[in-house]
Design a protein around this motif. Sequence first.
Motif, PDB file in Angstrom:
ATOM      1  N   LEU A  86       0.809  -1.223   0.000  1.00 50.71           N
ATOM      2  CA  LEU A  86       0.000   0.000   0.000  1.00 50.71           C
ATOM      3  C   LEU A  86       0.841   1.270   0.000  1.00 50.71           C
ATOM      4  CD1 LEU A  86      -2.822  -1.058   2.487  1.00 50.71           C
ATOM      5  CD2 LEU A  86      -2.887  -1.044  -0.027  1.00 50.71           C
ATOM      6  N   ASN A  87       2.004   1.210   0.613  1.00 49.23           N
ATOM      7  CA  ASN A  87       2.905   2.361   0.668  1.00 49.23           C
ATOM      8  C   ASN A  87       4.220   1.950   0.002  1.00 49.23           C
ATOM      9  OD1 ASN A  87       3.929   4.854   1.246  1.00 49.23           O
ATOM     10  ND2 ASN A  87       4.173   4.480   3.429  1.00 49.23           N
ATOM     11  N   PHE A  88       4.093   1.486  -1.221  1.00 49.73           N
ATOM     12  CA  PHE A  88       5.183   0.822  -1.938  1.00 49.73           C
ATOM     13  C   PHE A  88       6.471   1.643  -1.953  1.00 49.73           C
ATOM     14  CE2 PHE A  88       7.513  -0.762  -5.603  1.00 49.73           C
ATOM     15  CZ  PHE A  88       7.334  -2.132  -5.495  1.00 49.73           C
ATOM     16  N   ASN A  89       6.382   2.904  -2.254  1.00 49.76           N
ATOM     17  CA  ASN A  89       7.578   3.714  -2.479  1.00 49.76           C
ATOM     18  C   ASN A  89       8.413   3.945  -1.219  1.00 49.76           C
ATOM     19  OD1 ASN A  89       9.229   5.126  -4.334  1.00 49.76           O
ATOM     20  ND2 ASN A  89       8.489   7.042  -3.473  1.00 49.76           N
ATOM     21  N   ASN A 118       9.296   2.044   1.507  1.00 54.59           N
ATOM     22  CA  ASN A 118      10.321   1.046   1.791  1.00 54.59           C
ATOM     23  C   ASN A 118      11.084   0.619   0.550  1.00 54.59           C
ATOM     24  OD1 ASN A 118      10.169   0.922   4.584  1.00 54.59           O
ATOM     25  ND2 ASN A 118       8.383  -0.402   4.498  1.00 54.59           N
ATOM     26  N   TYR A 119      10.534   0.877  -0.627  1.00 48.06           N
ATOM     27  CA  TYR A 119      11.289   0.633  -1.856  1.00 48.06           C
ATOM     28  C   TYR A 119      12.530   1.524  -1.873  1.00 48.06           C
ATOM     29  CZ  TYR A 119      12.480   0.288  -6.804  1.00 48.06           C
ATOM     30  OH  TYR A 119      13.149   0.104  -7.988  1.00 48.06           O
ATOM     31  N   GLN A 120      12.379   2.751  -1.415  1.00 45.01           N
ATOM     32  CA  GLN A 120      13.529   3.658  -1.322  1.00 45.01           C
ATOM     33  C   GLN A 120      14.578   3.103  -0.361  1.00 45.01           C
ATOM     34  OE1 GLN A 120      12.654   7.789  -0.573  1.00 45.01           O
ATOM     35  NE2 GLN A 120      10.810   7.679  -1.836  1.00 45.01           N
ATOM     36  N   PHE A 121      14.123   2.503   0.721  1.00 47.00           N
ATOM     37  CA  PHE A 121      15.033   1.878   1.682  1.00 47.00           C
ATOM     38  C   PHE A 121      15.870   0.800   0.976  1.00 47.00           C
ATOM     39  CE2 PHE A 121      16.038  -1.653   4.455  1.00 47.00           C
ATOM     40  CZ  PHE A 121      16.633  -1.040   5.536  1.00 47.00           C
ATOM     41  N   VAL A 122      15.205  -0.069   0.215  1.00 51.75           N
ATOM     42  CA  VAL A 122      15.902  -1.138  -0.500  1.00 51.75           C
ATOM     43  C   VAL A 122      16.894  -0.547  -1.497  1.00 51.75           C
ATOM     44  CG1 VAL A 122      15.594  -3.067  -2.127  1.00 51.75           C
ATOM     45  CG2 VAL A 122      14.052  -2.823  -0.169  1.00 51.75           C
ATOM     46  N   GLN A 123      16.471   0.455  -2.247  1.00 54.02           N
ATOM     47  CA  GLN A 123      17.357   1.098  -3.221  1.00 54.02           C
ATOM     48  C   GLN A 123      18.610   1.657  -2.553  1.00 54.02           C
ATOM     49  OE1 GLN A 123      14.416   3.849  -4.913  1.00 54.02           O
ATOM     50  NE2 GLN A 123      14.998   3.043  -6.920  1.00 54.02           N
ATOM     51  N   HIS A 124      18.424   2.413  -1.471  1.00 53.74           N
ATOM     52  CA  HIS A 124      19.561   3.037  -0.793  1.00 53.74           C
ATOM     53  C   HIS A 124      20.479   2.001  -0.146  1.00 53.74           C
ATOM     54  CE1 HIS A 124      18.550   7.199  -1.441  1.00 53.74           C
ATOM     55  NE2 HIS A 124      17.304   6.954  -1.091  1.00 53.74           N
ATOM     56  N   ALA A 125      19.888   0.962   0.434  1.00 50.59           N
ATOM     57  CA  ALA A 125      20.715  -0.076   1.059  1.00 50.59           C
ATOM     58  C   ALA A 125      21.553  -0.811   0.016  1.00 50.59           C
ATOM     59  CB  ALA A 125      19.841  -1.057   1.824  1.00 50.59           C
ATOM     60  N   LEU A 126      20.962  -1.109  -1.134  1.00 53.68           N
ATOM     61  CA  LEU A 126      21.683  -1.852  -2.175  1.00 53.68           C
ATOM     62  C   LEU A 126      22.723  -1.005  -2.904  1.00 53.68           C
ATOM     63  CD1 LEU A 126      18.784  -3.986  -3.725  1.00 53.68           C
ATOM     64  CD2 LEU A 126      20.573  -4.754  -2.159  1.00 53.68           C
ATOM     65  N   SER A 153      14.179  -7.428  -5.855  1.00 53.42           N
ATOM     66  CA  SER A 153      14.503  -7.653  -4.436  1.00 53.42           C
ATOM     67  C   SER A 153      13.345  -7.252  -3.539  1.00 53.42           C
ATOM     68  CB  SER A 153      15.754  -6.866  -4.045  1.00 53.42           C
ATOM     69  OG  SER A 153      16.866  -7.298  -4.780  1.00 53.42           O
ATOM     70  N   TYR A 154      12.763  -6.104  -3.826  1.00 55.19           N
ATOM     71  CA  TYR A 154      11.662  -5.609  -3.000  1.00 55.19           C
ATOM     72  C   TYR A 154      10.425  -6.492  -3.136  1.00 55.19           C
ATOM     73  CZ  TYR A 154       8.669  -2.172  -0.674  1.00 55.19           C
ATOM     74  OH  TYR A 154       7.809  -1.539   0.182  1.00 55.19           O
ATOM     75  N   VAL A 155      10.128  -6.938  -4.337  1.00 52.16           N
ATOM     76  CA  VAL A 155       8.980  -7.828  -4.546  1.00 52.16           C
ATOM     77  C   VAL A 155       9.208  -9.156  -3.826  1.00 52.16           C
ATOM     78  CG1 VAL A 155       7.704  -9.145  -6.298  1.00 52.16           C
ATOM     79  CG2 VAL A 155       8.198  -6.718  -6.677  1.00 52.16           C
ATOM     80  N   VAL A 156      10.431  -9.677  -3.863  1.00 58.15           N
ATOM     81  CA  VAL A 156      10.741 -10.916  -3.145  1.00 58.15           C
ATOM     82  C   VAL A 156      10.558 -10.716  -1.638  1.00 58.15           C
ATOM     83  CG1 VAL A 156      12.630 -12.508  -2.528  1.00 58.15           C
ATOM     84  CG2 VAL A 156      12.228 -11.891  -4.924  1.00 58.15           C
ATOM     85  N   ILE A 157      10.963  -9.575  -1.122  1.00 57.34           N
ATOM     86  CA  ILE A 157      10.774  -9.262   0.301  1.00 57.34           C
ATOM     87  C   ILE A 157       9.293  -9.281   0.647  1.00 57.34           C
ATOM     88  CG2 ILE A 157      10.923  -7.385   2.003  1.00 57.34           C
ATOM     89  CD1 ILE A 157      13.644  -6.650   0.630  1.00 57.34           C
ATOM     90  N   ILE A 158       8.481  -8.619  -0.164  1.00 55.98           N
ATOM     91  CA  ILE A 158       7.035  -8.562   0.096  1.00 55.98           C
ATOM     92  C   ILE A 158       6.420  -9.955   0.019  1.00 55.98           C
ATOM     93  CG2 ILE A 158       4.823  -7.708  -0.789  1.00 55.98           C
ATOM     94  CD1 ILE A 158       6.367  -5.148  -1.666  1.00 55.98           C
TER      95      ILE A 158
END
Length: 169
Positions: free
Chosen positions: A32-35, A37-45, A70-75
């Motif tokens: 629902l709030n995709f962007n 935590n997606y930013q979190f994944v982007q910055h971490a990677l 990666s983010y879709v796999v996490i979800i």
Amino acid sequence: MMNFALIHRMSKVVLSMSISLLCLLVGIANILNFNANYQFVQHALTINSMFDANAIEYRTVTNPTFHLISYVVIIIAELLAGTFGLIGGIVMAKNINKAGFSQGQIFFLFGGTVATALWYLGFAVNGGEWFSMWANQWNGQIKAYTFATFILVSMIYVLIPTPEEKECA
């Protein structure tokens, strides 16, 4: 007065449902709030907010497709863990005084294993050490350890035999 074994089993059901709810809520919130935590994944990677990323620059992953996968796999892992844990809790609740209780424990164990792999192996080990999340502004390592530890302890508790099971062994 209630039977200790029944209370023991009921607490396992509540604990299983609670952990399942956590996993499902995190997964649903990520959809629902995709962007956020997606930013979190982007910055971490990409290791782009670390105090000195030069020494480990070779570890960065800058491919946006890999970030998205990666983010879709996490979800998917969060939803899978929550779903199997919920099924386990329901099966345990339906069989609270029956031999089928252990079938629910198996489902919960599978869901808990997926959740532990995600938060411990995925975030704490891979994110924390390989991508040096500990030195990153986008650090989720402490939360990952918290989730993984609580889930592991809960898995151990849920598998502890109830008093009558110990007497039969």
